[in-house]
Design a protein around this motif. Structure first.
Motif, PDB file in Angstrom:
ATOM      1  N   GLU A   5       0.747  -1.247  -0.068  1.00 38.93           N
ATOM      2  CA  GLU A   5      -0.047  -0.037   0.139  1.00 38.93           C
ATOM      3  C   GLU A   5       0.798   1.252  -0.104  1.00 38.93           C
ATOM      4  O   GLU A   5       1.712   1.226   1.003  1.00 38.93           O
ATOM      5  CB  GLU A   5      -0.825   0.126   1.101  1.00 38.93           C
ATOM      6  N   ASN A   6       0.417   2.004  -1.096  1.00 44.97           N
ATOM      7  CA  ASN A   6       1.448   3.384  -1.229  1.00 44.97           C
ATOM      8  C   ASN A   6       2.817   3.216  -1.363  1.00 44.97           C
ATOM      9  O   ASN A   6       3.493   4.309  -1.038  1.00 44.97           O
ATOM     10  CB  ASN A   6       0.941   4.303   0.049  1.00 44.97           C
ATOM     11  N   GLN A   7       3.323   2.089  -1.642  1.00 42.30           N
ATOM     12  CA  GLN A   7       4.620   2.075  -2.186  1.00 42.30           C
ATOM     13  C   GLN A   7       4.864   2.356  -3.651  1.00 42.30           C
ATOM     14  O   GLN A   7       3.962   2.496  -4.517  1.00 42.30           O
ATOM     15  CB  GLN A   7       4.970   0.898  -1.716  1.00 42.30           C
ATOM     16  N   VAL A   8       6.010   2.311  -4.013  1.00 41.80           N
ATOM     17  CA  VAL A   8       6.458   2.934  -5.476  1.00 41.80           C
ATOM     18  C   VAL A   8       7.350   1.593  -5.862  1.00 41.80           C
ATOM     19  O   VAL A   8       8.330   1.558  -5.276  1.00 41.80           O
ATOM     20  CB  VAL A   8       7.092   4.062  -5.568  1.00 41.80           C
ATOM     21  N   ALA A   9       7.137   1.253  -7.044  1.00 45.53           N
ATOM     22  CA  ALA A   9       7.878   0.120  -7.488  1.00 45.53           C
ATOM     23  C   ALA A   9       8.575   0.497  -8.821  1.00 45.53           C
ATOM     24  O   ALA A   9       7.682   1.072  -9.991  1.00 45.53           O
ATOM     25  CB  ALA A   9       7.173  -1.354  -7.843  1.00 45.53           C
ATOM     26  N   PHE A  10       9.726   0.113  -9.145  1.00 43.87           N
ATOM     27  CA  PHE A  10      10.401   0.126 -10.587  1.00 43.87           C
ATOM     28  C   PHE A  10      10.642  -1.157 -11.243  1.00 43.87           C
ATOM     29  O   PHE A  10      11.221  -1.703 -10.509  1.00 43.87           O
ATOM     30  CB  PHE A  10      11.813   1.055 -10.442  1.00 43.87           C
ATOM     31  N   VAL A  11      10.050  -1.043 -12.424  1.00 42.51           N
ATOM     32  CA  VAL A  11      10.069  -2.418 -13.465  1.00 42.51           C
ATOM     33  C   VAL A  11      10.749  -2.222 -14.645  1.00 42.51           C
ATOM     34  O   VAL A  11      10.206  -1.211 -15.416  1.00 42.51           O
ATOM     35  CB  VAL A  11       8.614  -3.106 -13.438  1.00 42.51           C
ATOM     36  N   THR A  12      11.687  -2.902 -14.898  1.00 42.34           N
ATOM     37  CA  THR A  12      12.326  -2.774 -16.185  1.00 42.34           C
ATOM     38  C   THR A  12      11.536  -3.903 -17.235  1.00 42.34           C
ATOM     39  O   THR A  12      11.246  -4.852 -16.770  1.00 42.34           O
ATOM     40  CB  THR A  12      13.939  -3.028 -16.333  1.00 42.34           C
ATOM     41  N   GLY A  13      11.512  -3.618 -18.451  1.00 45.08           N
ATOM     42  CA  GLY A  13      10.902  -4.590 -19.735  1.00 45.08           C
ATOM     43  C   GLY A  13       9.388  -4.638 -19.265  1.00 45.08           C
ATOM     44  O   GLY A  13       8.956  -5.784 -19.452  1.00 45.08           O
ATOM     45  N   VAL A  14       8.849  -3.557 -18.984  1.00 47.72           N
ATOM     46  CA  VAL A  14       7.538  -3.574 -18.397  1.00 47.72           C
ATOM     47  C   VAL A  14       6.235  -3.676 -19.406  1.00 47.72           C
ATOM     48  O   VAL A  14       5.126  -3.851 -19.184  1.00 47.72           O
ATOM     49  CB  VAL A  14       7.358  -2.181 -17.755  1.00 47.72           C
ATOM     50  N   ALA A  15       6.789  -3.604 -20.871  1.00 42.83           N
ATOM     51  CA  ALA A  15       5.773  -3.418 -21.950  1.00 42.83           C
ATOM     52  C   ALA A  15       4.952  -4.858 -22.136  1.00 42.83           C
ATOM     53  O   ALA A  15       3.652  -4.741 -22.370  1.00 42.83           O
ATOM     54  CB  ALA A  15       6.438  -3.029 -23.283  1.00 42.83           C
ATOM     55  N   ARG A  16       5.509  -5.918 -21.970  1.00 45.13           N
ATOM     56  CA  ARG A  16       4.550  -7.209 -22.012  1.00 45.13           C
ATOM     57  C   ARG A  16       5.209  -8.176 -21.110  1.00 45.13           C
ATOM     58  O   ARG A  16       6.096  -8.144 -20.454  1.00 45.13           O
ATOM     59  CB  ARG A  16       4.745  -7.618 -23.405  1.00 45.13           C
ATOM     60  N   GLY A  17       4.597  -9.422 -21.340  1.00 49.99           N
ATOM     61  CA  GLY A  17       5.169 -10.664 -20.741  1.00 49.99           C
ATOM     62  C   GLY A  17       5.261 -10.500 -19.278  1.00 49.99           C
ATOM     63  O   GLY A  17       4.337 -10.068 -18.603  1.00 49.99           O
ATOM     64  N   GLN A  18       6.436 -11.029 -18.710  1.00 47.59           N
ATOM     65  CA  GLN A  18       6.356 -11.147 -17.186  1.00 47.59           C
ATOM     66  C   GLN A  18       6.644  -9.801 -16.598  1.00 47.59           C
ATOM     67  O   GLN A  18       5.824  -9.604 -15.577  1.00 47.59           O
ATOM     68  CB  GLN A  18       7.643 -11.624 -16.789  1.00 47.59           C
ATOM     69  N   GLY A  19       7.123  -8.571 -17.252  1.00 47.15           N
ATOM     70  CA  GLY A  19       7.348  -7.309 -16.849  1.00 47.15           C
ATOM     71  C   GLY A  19       5.946  -6.724 -16.440  1.00 47.15           C
ATOM     72  O   GLY A  19       5.766  -6.013 -15.543  1.00 47.15           O
ATOM     73  N   ARG A  20       5.343  -6.870 -17.424  1.00 42.12           N
ATOM     74  CA  ARG A  20       3.729  -6.223 -17.446  1.00 42.12           C
ATOM     75  C   ARG A  20       3.035  -6.838 -16.238  1.00 42.12           C
ATOM     76  O   ARG A  20       2.489  -6.286 -15.606  1.00 42.12           O
ATOM     77  CB  ARG A  20       2.931  -6.412 -18.903  1.00 42.12           C
ATOM     78  N   ARG A  21       2.928  -8.250 -16.361  1.00 36.62           N
ATOM     79  CA  ARG A  21       2.237  -8.906 -15.244  1.00 36.62           C
ATOM     80  C   ARG A  21       2.897  -8.633 -13.570  1.00 36.62           C
ATOM     81  O   ARG A  21       2.001  -8.246 -12.752  1.00 36.62           O
ATOM     82  CB  ARG A  21       2.309 -10.500 -15.615  1.00 36.62           C
ATOM     83  N   ILE A  22       4.084  -8.479 -13.458  1.00 37.40           N
ATOM     84  CA  ILE A  22       4.677  -8.140 -12.454  1.00 37.40           C
ATOM     85  C   ILE A  22       4.221  -6.578 -12.044  1.00 37.40           C
ATOM     86  O   ILE A  22       3.780  -6.356 -10.842  1.00 37.40           O
ATOM     87  CB  ILE A  22       6.185  -8.079 -12.366  1.00 37.40           C
ATOM     88  N   ALA A  23       4.246  -5.780 -13.097  1.00 36.87           N
ATOM     89  CA  ALA A  23       3.452  -4.408 -12.749  1.00 36.87           C
ATOM     90  C   ALA A  23       2.356  -4.254 -12.351  1.00 36.87           C
ATOM     91  O   ALA A  23       2.014  -3.688 -11.436  1.00 36.87           O
ATOM     92  CB  ALA A  23       4.047  -3.462 -14.062  1.00 36.87           C
TER      93      ALA A  23
END
Ligand SMILES: NC(=O)c1ccc[n+]([C@@H]2O[C@H](COP(=O)([O-])OP(=O)(O)OC[C@H]3O[C@@H](n4cnc5c(N)ncnc54)[C@H](O)[C@@H]3O)[C@@H](O)[C@H]2O)c1
Length: 284
Positions: A5-23
């Motif tokens: 809650e109210n945290q901020v995450a930085f994810v690379t390779g975020v457009a699709r695949g695992q990166g999208r699902r992780i985000a």
């Protein structure tokens, strides 16, 4: 669930695949998302994978999916090989959201060749994206974790290939073994600041990296036109890789492991490489 809650995450390779699902999973748990991927921002020289990388439309779709959870997204074009573009994307995101708590180094590429037949540029692209890109990601992000003074969690997406011999992807395995060593080294260095560092190690995951004609022809060379349903047959070579009778895991399984490692549920977990591979490693 509101484990972030109210945290901020930085994810690379975020457009699709695992990166999208992780985000999206991190957003479902309450985090706003800073993300990067290539799109029209560059990466056109990355020409050794046997499949196309993501598009601007993919990145835009990820933004929509994050916003549907009720959280916010700052998604930018950046190449993990380019430290300055990564650092400015993280800086902009932190200025927007005011903090950073979680970092997921996910962007990666795969190409296939016996190690000694590799062209120089295939070797170099693989190392630059998969290993140097992971290092750039933490180098750009950790100053913001430190500035918050609240600790944080870093998760690398590595590969089961790093732990065993898989003919044809030795260069990829070498880069991912480097990622495992990087994760463990950082866990030791950053532990005193309550920054935990772990890796999730998938086997095969159903994303465009392996869900393509080229890969199906490698696994199912006895078929003239192998399709996805052939890969899912109970006796398919995909299924025989695993202890559990499945051809692959899904991106959501990786994202659930990332949420666990990012959250306080894993508050004393650091320096681990967590397999999420349907028993790929135990079967080898
Ligand atoms: N799919 C699998 O079977 C599998 C298995 C083990 C590990 N992995 C790892 O999982 C991670 C995610 O891969 P995926 O399965 O989602 O594949 P994917 O190809 O669907 O997604 C990878 C994403 O990374 C992006 N990317 C590639 N190079 C980049 C760069 N230089 N800068 C910024 N973004 C870049 C791509 O555009 C794409 O959106 C990778 O690190 C991969 O090596 C995948």
């Amino acid at each position: 669930m509101n484990r972030l809650e109210n945290q901020v995450a930085f994810v690379t390779g975020v457009a699709r695949g695992q990166g999208r699902r992780i985000a999206v999973r991190l957003a479902e748990e309450g985090a706003d998302i800073i993300g990067v991927d290539l799109g029209s921002g560059g990466g056109f020289d990355i020409d050794t994978p046997h499949y196309a990388l993501s598009t601007d439309a993919d990145l835009a779709r990820t933004a929509e999916l994050i916003e549907e959870t009720g959280r916010k997204a700052v998604l930018r074009h950046a190449d993990v090989r380019d430290f300055d573009s990564l650092a400015s994307a993280v800086q902009e995101g932190v200025e927007t959201f005011g903090r950073l708590d979680v970092v997921v180094a996910n962007a990666g590429i795969l190409s296939v060749s016996p190690v000694l037949d590799l062209e120089e540029r295939a070797w170099q692209q693989n190392l630059d994206v998969n290993l140097t890109g992971a290092w750039h990601t933490v180098k750009a992000a950790v100053p913001h974790l430190r500035a918050g003074g609240r600790g944080g969690s870093i998760v690398f997406i590595t590969s089961a290939a790093a732990m065993l011999s898989v003919p044809g992807i030795g260069h990829y395995a070498t880069a991912k073994a480097g990622v495992n060593a990087l994760a463990k080294s950082l866990a030791a260095e950053l532990g005193p600041e309550w920054i935990r560092v772990n890796a999730v190690s998938p086997g095969n995951v159903d994303t465009p990296m392996i869900d393509n004609e080229f890969t199906r022809r490698l696994f199912l060379s006895h078929l003239e036109h192998p399709g996805k349903s052939d890969a899912q047959e109970p006796d398919s070579p995909y299924v025989r890789l695993h202890a559990l009778p499945v051809p692959w895991v899904e991106a959501k399984d990786i994202s659930n492991a990332v949420v666990f490692l990012a959250s306080d549920d894993a508050r004393f977990v650091t320096g681990t490489v967590l397999p999420v591979d349907a028993g790929y490693l135990v079967k080898k």
